[in-house]
Design a protein around this motif. Sequence first.
Motif, mmCIF file in Angstrom:
data_model
loop_
_atom_site.group_PDB
_atom_site.id
_atom_site.type_symbol
_atom_site.label_atom_id
_atom_site.label_comp_id
_atom_site.label_asym_id
_atom_site.label_seq_id
_atom_site.Cartn_x
_atom_site.Cartn_y
_atom_site.Cartn_z
ATOM 1 N N GLY A 64 44.766 42.695 38.081
ATOM 2 C CA GLY A 64 45.295 43.809 38.875
ATOM 3 C C GLY A 64 44.607 45.124 38.547
ATOM 4 O O GLY A 64 44.390 45.967 39.431
ATOM 5 N N LYS A 67 41.190 45.171 40.161
ATOM 6 C CA LYS A 67 41.321 45.417 41.602
ATOM 7 C C LYS A 67 41.889 46.812 41.903
ATOM 8 O O LYS A 67 42.120 47.151 43.067
ATOM 9 C CB LYS A 67 42.230 44.359 42.229
ATOM 10 N N GLU A 69 44.858 47.867 41.481
ATOM 11 C CA GLU A 69 46.188 47.726 42.078
ATOM 12 C C GLU A 69 47.289 48.226 41.150
ATOM 13 O O GLU A 69 48.392 48.521 41.602
ATOM 14 C CB GLU A 69 46.449 46.263 42.411
ATOM 15 N N SER A 70 46.998 48.260 39.857
ATOM 16 C CA SER A 70 47.970 48.703 38.858
ATOM 17 C C SER A 70 47.208 49.087 37.601
ATOM 18 O O SER A 70 46.032 48.755 37.445
ATOM 19 C CB SER A 70 48.971 47.584 38.550
#
Length: 183
Positions: A64, A67, A69-70
């Motif tokens: 994540g 990516k 995302e977090s």
Amino acid sequence: MLNLNFSPFPGLITARLALRQLTPTDAPEIFLLRSNGEVNKFIDRPKTATIDEAAQFIRTINDGIIKNESVYWAISLKSEPKLIGTICYWNIDKEKQHAEIGYELHPAFQGKGMMQEAIQEVINFGFVNMHLETITAFSRYDNKNSIKLLKKNNFSRDERLDQEMIQDLNTYVVYSLLKPVIP
């Protein structure tokens, strides 16, 4: 619109703590943290059952981060790299410039102001580096220590979001923190 890039990983330092990226060697501590009844008392998730599950969790978290995302920090003492807790931004809404903060700390380190140090640094990172406009936190209504921490850091109860986002209003509450306006 947020344009996030967590590479290289944004390690953070406080007076006593190092906030760093999770590594595969953290699997035993992640297992202990995520299987601890005291830690999980206020978190709605299944307990981690094995070190292999903890290792898979670390891989998922780091994927994540790759990516964007977090972002998820392992909390350790500056003097000892062993993981004692975690803190993260997840459920990031790039359009609304919003993220949810989450945290957990091993009971042996609770009540010593360590999460206060970590959350202040992570809030600052969220507003300054990520350019967030709003940070939210979901807490069980009976998690007095978490609510106290949020209030100490100027989060306020967001009853509008309670109604929109929580299905069990008798269990959870939402707290929000808006980006400070700097004149």
